[in-house]
Design a protein around this motif. Structure first.
Motif, PDB file in Angstrom:
ATOM      1  N   TYR A 167      45.174 -25.791  -4.392  1.00 12.82           N
ATOM      2  CA  TYR A 167      46.585 -26.084  -4.591  1.00 12.82           C
ATOM      3  C   TYR A 167      47.439 -25.774  -3.374  1.00 12.82           C
ATOM      4  O   TYR A 167      48.651 -25.919  -3.419  1.00 12.82           O
ATOM      5  CB  TYR A 167      47.113 -25.313  -5.805  1.00 12.82           C
ATOM      6  N   GLY A 168      46.840 -25.338  -2.305  1.00  9.89           N
ATOM      7  CA  GLY A 168      47.591 -25.056  -1.081  1.00  9.89           C
ATOM      8  C   GLY A 168      48.231 -23.685  -1.061  1.00  9.89           C
ATOM      9  O   GLY A 168      48.988 -23.362  -0.169  1.00  9.89           O
ATOM     10  N   TYR A 169      47.941 -22.866  -2.046  1.00  4.59           N
ATOM     11  CA  TYR A 169      48.448 -21.497  -2.059  1.00  4.59           C
ATOM     12  C   TYR A 169      47.422 -20.627  -2.775  1.00  4.59           C
ATOM     13  O   TYR A 169      46.630 -21.100  -3.568  1.00  4.59           O
ATOM     14  CB  TYR A 169      49.825 -21.397  -2.712  1.00  4.59           C
ATOM     15  N   GLU A 170      47.431 -19.351  -2.481  1.00  2.22           N
ATOM     16  CA  GLU A 170      46.432 -18.432  -3.012  1.00  2.22           C
ATOM     17  C   GLU A 170      47.097 -17.207  -3.634  1.00  2.22           C
ATOM     18  O   GLU A 170      48.095 -16.712  -3.132  1.00  2.22           O
ATOM     19  CB  GLU A 170      45.500 -17.953  -1.888  1.00  2.22           C
ATOM     20  N   VAL A 171      46.542 -16.706  -4.728  1.00  2.00           N
ATOM     21  CA  VAL A 171      47.027 -15.469  -5.346  1.00  2.00           C
ATOM     22  C   VAL A 171      46.040 -14.366  -5.004  1.00  2.00           C
ATOM     23  O   VAL A 171      44.874 -14.455  -5.345  1.00  2.00           O
ATOM     24  CB  VAL A 171      47.130 -15.602  -6.884  1.00  2.00           C
ATOM     25  N   GLU A 172      46.511 -13.368  -4.315  1.00  2.00           N
ATOM     26  CA  GLU A 172      45.670 -12.234  -3.950  1.00  2.00           C
ATOM     27  C   GLU A 172      45.729 -11.162  -5.038  1.00  2.00           C
ATOM     28  O   GLU A 172      44.769 -10.474  -5.283  1.00  2.00           O
ATOM     29  CB  GLU A 172      46.137 -11.635  -2.623  1.00  2.00           C
ATOM     30  N   ASP A 173      46.880 -11.005  -5.651  1.00  2.00           N
ATOM     31  CA  ASP A 173      47.089  -9.925  -6.612  1.00  2.00           C
ATOM     32  C   ASP A 173      47.949 -10.461  -7.747  1.00  2.00           C
ATOM     33  O   ASP A 173      49.121 -10.767  -7.554  1.00  2.00           O
ATOM     34  CB  ASP A 173      47.783  -8.761  -5.895  1.00  2.00           C
ATOM     35  N   TYR A 174      47.368 -10.572  -8.939  1.00  2.00           N
ATOM     36  CA  TYR A 174      48.094 -11.142 -10.071  1.00  2.00           C
ATOM     37  C   TYR A 174      49.331 -10.310 -10.414  1.00  2.00           C
ATOM     38  O   TYR A 174      50.359 -10.845 -10.784  1.00  2.00           O
ATOM     39  CB  TYR A 174      47.176 -11.274 -11.291  1.00  2.00           C
ATOM     40  N   GLY A 175      49.236  -8.989 -10.264  1.00  2.00           N
ATOM     41  CA  GLY A 175      50.386  -8.130 -10.542  1.00  2.00           C
ATOM     42  C   GLY A 175      51.572  -8.471  -9.655  1.00  2.00           C
ATOM     43  O   GLY A 175      52.715  -8.494 -10.110  1.00  2.00           O
ATOM     44  N   GLU A 176      51.313  -8.739  -8.396  1.00  2.00           N
ATOM     45  CA  GLU A 176      52.395  -9.130  -7.485  1.00  2.00           C
ATOM     46  C   GLU A 176      52.978 -10.473  -7.892  1.00  2.00           C
ATOM     47  O   GLU A 176      54.180 -10.691  -7.763  1.00  2.00           O
ATOM     48  CB  GLU A 176      51.890  -9.180  -6.051  1.00  2.00           C
ATOM     49  N   THR A 177      52.140 -11.365  -8.377  1.00  2.00           N
ATOM     50  CA  THR A 177      52.608 -12.672  -8.816  1.00  2.00           C
ATOM     51  C   THR A 177      53.526 -12.534 -10.026  1.00  2.00           C
ATOM     52  O   THR A 177      54.583 -13.162 -10.087  1.00  2.00           O
ATOM     53  CB  THR A 177      51.415 -13.585  -9.166  1.00  2.00           C
TER      54      THR A 177
END
Length: 67
Positions: free
Chosen positions: A13-23
Motif C-alpha cells: 500500500y505504499g506505507y508500513e506500520v511498525e508499531d500498531y500502538g503508535e498507529t
C-alpha cells in the motif's frame, strides 16, 4: 503508516506500520483534534480531565490488534 504484515505484504500500500500502538495513537489524535479544532493540535493539559477522558474513549474504539 502501514498495514500489519498479517494482512498485506510490505510495501503493498505504499506505507508500513511498525508499531500498531503508535498507529492507534495517531488515529486517535486525528479523530480527537477533528472534534476539537479550537485546540489547534496543542496537547491536552493535565487539568482538562474531560478532554483526557474523551481521548481515551476514542482510543478504545480501535481494536487492540488487527491480526
Amino acid at each position: 503508516m502501514e498495514l500489519p504484515y498479517c494482512y498485506a505484504e510490505p510495501g503493498t500500500y505504499g506505507y508500513e506500520v511498525e508499531d500498531y500502538g503508535e498507529t492507534v495513537t495517531a488515529l486517535t489524535d486525528v479523530v480527537f483534534y477533528a472534534r476539537h479544532p479550537e485546540l489547534n493540535g496543542r496537547k491536552i493539559r493535565p487539568g482538562e480531565t474531560a478532554l483526557v477522558e474523551e481521548w481515551k474513549a476514542i482510543a478504545r474504539m480501535f481494536p487492540q490488534s488487527l491480526c
